[in-house]
Design a protein around this motif. Structure first.
Motif, PDB file in Angstrom:
ATOM      1  N   THR A 540      29.284 -46.387  16.871  1.00 46.69           N
ATOM      2  CA  THR A 540      29.759 -45.425  17.860  1.00 46.69           C
ATOM      3  C   THR A 540      28.657 -45.121  18.863  1.00 46.69           C
ATOM      4  OG1 THR A 540      29.047 -43.595  16.456  1.00 46.69           O
ATOM      5  CG2 THR A 540      31.329 -44.326  16.245  1.00 46.69           C
ATOM      6  N   PRO A 541      29.026 -44.674  20.080  1.00 44.78           N
ATOM      7  CA  PRO A 541      28.012 -44.327  21.074  1.00 44.78           C
ATOM      8  C   PRO A 541      27.108 -43.221  20.547  1.00 44.78           C
ATOM      9  CG  PRO A 541      30.216 -44.415  22.051  1.00 44.78           C
ATOM     10  CD  PRO A 541      30.389 -44.498  20.568  1.00 44.78           C
ATOM     11  N   ARG A 542      25.818 -43.369  20.812  1.00 39.26           N
ATOM     12  CA  ARG A 542      24.885 -42.337  20.379  1.00 39.26           C
ATOM     13  C   ARG A 542      24.848 -41.227  21.412  1.00 39.26           C
ATOM     14  NH1 ARG A 542      19.675 -44.164  17.462  1.00 39.26           N
ATOM     15  NH2 ARG A 542      18.700 -44.181  19.511  1.00 39.26           N
ATOM     16  N   ALA A 543      24.328 -40.080  20.986  1.00 40.96           N
ATOM     17  CA  ALA A 543      24.146 -38.983  21.933  1.00 40.96           C
ATOM     18  C   ALA A 543      23.107 -39.382  22.969  1.00 40.96           C
ATOM     19  CB  ALA A 543      23.719 -37.730  21.179  1.00 40.96           C
ATOM     20  N   GLN A 544      23.142 -38.684  24.112  1.00 39.30           N
ATOM     21  CA  GLN A 544      22.188 -38.973  25.187  1.00 39.30           C
ATOM     22  C   GLN A 544      21.487 -37.701  25.618  1.00 39.30           C
ATOM     23  OE1 GLN A 544      24.230 -40.938  28.457  1.00 39.30           O
ATOM     24  NE2 GLN A 544      23.353 -42.900  27.850  1.00 39.30           N
ATOM     25  N   LEU A 545      20.153 -37.769  25.684  1.00 42.11           N
ATOM     26  CA  LEU A 545      19.368 -36.711  26.301  1.00 42.11           C
ATOM     27  C   LEU A 545      19.104 -37.138  27.736  1.00 42.11           C
ATOM     28  CD1 LEU A 545      17.734 -34.060  26.096  1.00 42.11           C
ATOM     29  CD2 LEU A 545      15.748 -35.458  25.445  1.00 42.11           C
ATOM     30  N   VAL A 546      19.752 -36.456  28.676  1.00 42.37           N
ATOM     31  CA  VAL A 546      19.628 -36.802  30.090  1.00 42.37           C
ATOM     32  C   VAL A 546      18.612 -35.873  30.724  1.00 42.37           C
ATOM     33  CG1 VAL A 546      20.848 -37.156  32.259  1.00 42.37           C
ATOM     34  CG2 VAL A 546      22.052 -37.486  30.081  1.00 42.37           C
ATOM     35  N   LEU A 547      17.468 -36.431  31.153  1.00 41.14           N
ATOM     36  CA  LEU A 547      16.422 -35.643  31.795  1.00 41.14           C
ATOM     37  C   LEU A 547      16.709 -35.562  33.292  1.00 41.14           C
ATOM     38  CD1 LEU A 547      13.280 -37.094  29.961  1.00 41.14           C
ATOM     39  CD2 LEU A 547      14.695 -35.126  29.331  1.00 41.14           C
ATOM     40  N   ASN A 548      16.559 -34.388  33.865  1.00 40.83           N
ATOM     41  CA  ASN A 548      16.878 -34.145  35.273  1.00 40.83           C
ATOM     42  C   ASN A 548      15.622 -34.303  36.135  1.00 40.83           C
ATOM     43  OD1 ASN A 548      17.958 -33.358  37.682  1.00 40.83           O
ATOM     44  ND2 ASN A 548      18.356 -31.231  37.081  1.00 40.83           N
ATOM     45  N   HIS A 549      15.570 -35.395  36.888  1.00 46.72           N
ATOM     46  CA  HIS A 549      14.377 -35.684  37.690  1.00 46.72           C
ATOM     47  C   HIS A 549      14.226 -34.718  38.852  1.00 46.72           C
ATOM     48  CE1 HIS A 549      11.559 -38.192  40.193  1.00 46.72           C
ATOM     49  NE2 HIS A 549      11.033 -38.356  38.971  1.00 46.72           N
ATOM     50  N   LEU A 550      15.276 -33.970  39.178  1.00 48.44           N
ATOM     51  CA  LEU A 550      15.156 -32.970  40.233  1.00 48.44           C
ATOM     52  C   LEU A 550      14.407 -31.733  39.747  1.00 48.44           C
ATOM     53  CD1 LEU A 550      18.741 -33.027  41.815  1.00 48.44           C
ATOM     54  CD2 LEU A 550      16.663 -34.161  42.653  1.00 48.44           C
ATOM     55  N   ASN A 551      14.311 -31.559  38.452  1.00 44.06           N
ATOM     56  CA  ASN A 551      13.652 -30.393  37.892  1.00 44.06           C
ATOM     57  C   ASN A 551      12.139 -30.580  37.925  1.00 44.06           C
ATOM     58  OD1 ASN A 551      12.466 -29.056  35.195  1.00 44.06           O
ATOM     59  ND2 ASN A 551      14.181 -27.822  35.950  1.00 44.06           N
ATOM     60  N   PRO A 552      11.380 -29.617  38.491  1.00 40.92           N
ATOM     61  CA  PRO A 552       9.915 -29.765  38.610  1.00 40.92           C
ATOM     62  C   PRO A 552       9.231 -29.991  37.265  1.00 40.92           C
ATOM     63  CG  PRO A 552      10.709 -27.943  39.967  1.00 40.92           C
ATOM     64  CD  PRO A 552      11.864 -28.388  39.128  1.00 40.92           C
ATOM     65  N   LEU A 553       9.706 -29.319  36.226  1.00 39.89           N
ATOM     66  CA  LEU A 553       9.074 -29.484  34.918  1.00 39.89           C
ATOM     67  C   LEU A 553       9.230 -30.913  34.416  1.00 39.89           C
ATOM     68  CD1 LEU A 553       7.739 -28.284  32.378  1.00 39.89           C
ATOM     69  CD2 LEU A 553      10.033 -27.711  31.550  1.00 39.89           C
ATOM     70  N   VAL A 554      10.403 -31.511  34.604  1.00 38.25           N
ATOM     71  CA  VAL A 554      10.627 -32.879  34.147  1.00 38.25           C
ATOM     72  C   VAL A 554       9.776 -33.853  34.966  1.00 38.25           C
ATOM     73  CG1 VAL A 554      12.346 -34.717  33.945  1.00 38.25           C
ATOM     74  CG2 VAL A 554      12.926 -32.386  33.254  1.00 38.25           C
ATOM     75  N   ARG A 555       9.695 -33.634  36.290  1.00 40.72           N
ATOM     76  CA  ARG A 555       8.888 -34.538  37.119  1.00 40.72           C
ATOM     77  C   ARG A 555       7.423 -34.518  36.685  1.00 40.72           C
ATOM     78  NH1 ARG A 555      11.785 -32.533  41.569  1.00 40.72           N
ATOM     79  NH2 ARG A 555       9.933 -31.375  42.323  1.00 40.72           N
ATOM     80  N   ARG A 556       6.943 -33.345  36.340  1.00 39.89           N
ATOM     81  CA  ARG A 556       5.566 -33.250  35.865  1.00 39.89           C
ATOM     82  C   ARG A 556       5.415 -33.892  34.499  1.00 39.89           C
ATOM     83  NH1 ARG A 556       1.936 -27.698  35.414  1.00 39.89           N
ATOM     84  NH2 ARG A 556      -0.033 -28.731  34.778  1.00 39.89           N
ATOM     85  N   ALA A 557       6.448 -33.713  33.620  1.00 41.28           N
ATOM     86  CA  ALA A 557       6.376 -34.295  32.277  1.00 41.28           C
ATOM     87  C   ALA A 557       6.299 -35.808  32.322  1.00 41.28           C
ATOM     88  CB  ALA A 557       7.590 -33.852  31.463  1.00 41.28           C
ATOM     89  N   THR A 558       6.990 -36.439  33.290  1.00 39.08           N
ATOM     90  CA  THR A 558       7.001 -37.909  33.348  1.00 39.08           C
ATOM     91  C   THR A 558       5.650 -38.491  33.745  1.00 39.08           C
ATOM     92  OG1 THR A 558       7.815 -37.829  35.643  1.00 39.08           O
ATOM     93  CG2 THR A 558       9.464 -37.987  33.873  1.00 39.08           C
TER      94      THR A 558
END
Length: 615
Positions: A540-558
């Motif tokens: 079955t399809p697995r769950a997905q954690l979708v990170l939002n690149h528009l979010n400043p915290l995510v952009r810094r995390a990457t």
């Protein structure tokens, strides 16, 4: 000397042909819910005796008097008993004086409350000795007869002069045991008499130790004449407050002449749980049968409390519940139809009251509307639902969204609601009881509206891909995140979506959750059961954690290159997405949240310490 001659000798002792102590134990511990029913049985016998007398002597007096203080007596103006009756009915367990041994009473049979002939024996639950003094009304100048029974199974019979009982009828005297004195105390007797006999048609009076008289019954409020509709409404509201302790939102008259039933249903002013099956008060020919009769109404009608009086319902052997038969089923359906008619009538007659009712009891309306097409068409547009536009009616929601998406669970709705709202999708939470079924029936009421179940792919389609260069720059962090979060049966992807304030979105579906549950069970089991669960593994399809690149915290995390910090950050983003979904956490996920918090706190303190040293 013949047996009859022996019985005629004053004071001759006799013995029951059963173990009376055992029978009394059976009555008190297995048949009746409480010793207090003894007074109901006495009142019931008195009412039936009066009914029998009036069948052969129309216009005969109809009074029941209960005297308290020391011994307790109850006197009626009923048919009374002859000496032969005493031998037949008080010396034979299970036989009833209401079996119409005399042919003229047969016609009155249906008017009797009791049907089991064990009422008097119930008094042995509170007394060691019972005395019955009776004089038959149908025989002028008939002598009085005294029957004295004891809990050890013995009894005596005496024939007394007529002046020992000047008026026809019966007086029953109980000598209460010390351990049962609470049930024969004056205040308790008055309360019990009002509780059981409050709607009896014959006058019932309790006389206290000092001679004070209290009338405990009255005409039911729904049968009285009132000066105006407002006065009637207030009288019913007062009756509801006295009976159930609340002021009703509205009252519904219940009148089924064919079933010999009259009464009223009081609409609760506040919401209650559907599982809270509080009972209704059911009277049988005026005598209270049960104040917890949950079986009187359909299950969906949990928003009302009823008081009814019936002549056709059958009691169980304990006379504390209703016997489930075709009559009860028919009455239940008819009462349900009456309540439904009241509900549909509100839409046309009192929209304001309908709004107030739905605010409190929309769940009950939804339950009924699922199976009632007319009610569905009339009330579905009024019902509130949780949507991406807030708590609104379907009518209001459908004006804005021609395509209505509905989730299968509360969890799915909470996962996608912020993203769907920002993307302009119209999503209804179908996870609550009845909601999904009702939303799917919306096109029947509002042609042109499309309804479909929400698919995670629908939400994914509104998530924009990131620029390839940004994806490449984040490749290192994404690789660590996929490695760490993959251990929780979840993939990690990078997208852009609104709102910017949402750093991550967890997309999950039922199949993926079921697979995780199966895996957890398999991991905690051993032997054959683990093998069986393992063989059920589904692709079955697995769950997905979708990170939002528009979010400043995510952009810094990457941009993080240090592995330890990248691991902690990925776990923190996954934990935050888990909390946003509001679904129950597994033990491993709770440990992850704790570990991520401590890791980020440790990193922040380390950075602060290094900065201080450099300064």
């Amino acid at each position: 000397m013949t047996q009859q001659a022996q019985q005629n000798q004053p004071g001759t002792a006799h013995t029951f042909q059963v173990d009376l102590r055992g029978l009394v134990d059976l009555l008190s511990h297995h048949l009746y819910s409480s010793p207090r029913v003894y007074l109901r049985e006495l009142l019931q016998n008195a009412v039936d005796a009066i009914t029998a007398r009036q069948a052969v002597q129309p216009g005969a007096p109809a009074r029941i008097t209960v005297r308290t203080g020391g011994a307790l007596t109850i006197t009626d103006t009923g048919i009374g008993l002859s000496e032969a009756d005493v031998h037949s009915f008080l010396a034979t367990i299970g036989r009833s004086s209401k079996r119409a041994a005399e042919g003229e009473l047969e016609a009155a049979r249906g008017d009797f409350i009791g049907q089991f002939g064990i009422g008097l024996l119930a008094c042995f639950v509170v007394a060691d000795e019972i005395t019955v003094l009776s004089r038959h009304a149908a025989t002028p100048g008939a002598p009085a007869v005294e029957w004295r029974g004891r809990s050890d199974g013995s009894y005596t019979i005496r024939t007394l002069p007529a002046d020992a009982k000047p008026e026809p009828g019966t007086t029953v005297t109980l000598t209460p045991r010390p351990d049962a004195a609470q049930w024969t105390a004056p205040d308790q007797v008055t309360e019990l008499a009002r509780h059981y006999g409050g709607l009896l048609r014959h006058e019932v009076t309790v006389v206290g130790p000092r001679g004070e008289e209290t009338r405990v019954n009255d005409t039911p409020p729904w049968e009285r004449k009132h000066g105006s509709p407002l006065a009637r409404r207030e009288a019913l509201a007062e009756h509801c407050r006295a009976t159930f302790g609340f002021t009703p939102l509205d009252t519904i008259d219940l009148d089924l002449p064919v079933a010999g039933l009259r009464g009223v249903a009081y609409v609760l002013p506040t919401a209650v749980s559907p599982s809270e099956r509080a009972g209704h008060r059911v009277h049988l020919k005026g005598m209270l049968l049960s104040d917890r009769a949950t079986e009187l109404l359909p299950e969906w009608a949990f928003f009302v409390r009823c008081v009814v009086d019936s002549t056709s319902l059958r009691p169980t052997a304990s006379r504390e519940a209703l016997y489930e038969d075709e009559t009860l089923a028919g009455i239940r359906d008819a009462l349900g139809a009456r309540i439904r008619d009241w509900l549909t009538g509100l839409a046309a007659s009192d929209p304001d009251l309908l709004h107030r009712f739905i605010d409190s009891h929309h769940l009950a309306v939804k339950a009924l509307a699922r199976y009632d097409d007319e009610l569905l068409r009339m009330l579905l547009p009024w019902l509130p639902f949780e949507t991406t536009d807030g708590n609104v009616t379907l009518e209001e929601f459908a004006r804005t969204h021609r395509t209505v998406l509905v989730t299968r669970s509360v969890e799915e709705f909470r996962q996608v609601a912020p993203i769907a709202a920002a993307a302009g999708l119209g999503v209804v939470n179908g996870g609550y009881t009845y909601d999904r079924d009702l939303v799917h029936r919306l096109p029947e009421i509002r042609p042109g509206t499309s309804v479909s179940d929400l698919d995670p792919a629908t939400v994914t389609a509104h998530l924009d891909s990131v620029d390839p260069s940004a994806e490449l720059a984040a490749a290192g962090f994404l690789a660590v995140a996929r490695e760490v979060i993959g251990g929780y049966d979840c993939d990690v992807v990078l997208r852009t979506f609104q709102p910017v304030t949402a750093p991550a979105l967890l997309l999950d579906n039922r199949e993926a959750r079921h697979e995780r549950t199966r895996a957890d069970l398999a991991g905690s089991s051993d032997g054959l059961w683990a093998d069986i669960l393992g063989s059920l593994r589904a692709e079955t399809p697995r769950a997905q954690l979708v990170l939002n690149h528009l979010n400043p915290l995510v952009r810094r995390a990457t941009t993080i290159t240090e592995r330890g910090l990248a691991v902690t950050t990925a776990e923190a983003l996954y934990g935050q997405a888990l909390l946003m979904s509001r679904r129950p956490l597994r033990a491993a996920e709770s440990a992850l949240l704790n570990r991520a918090f401590i890791g980020l706190l440790t990193h922040a303190m380390h950075e602060s310490h290094e900065s201080a040293e450099e300064a």
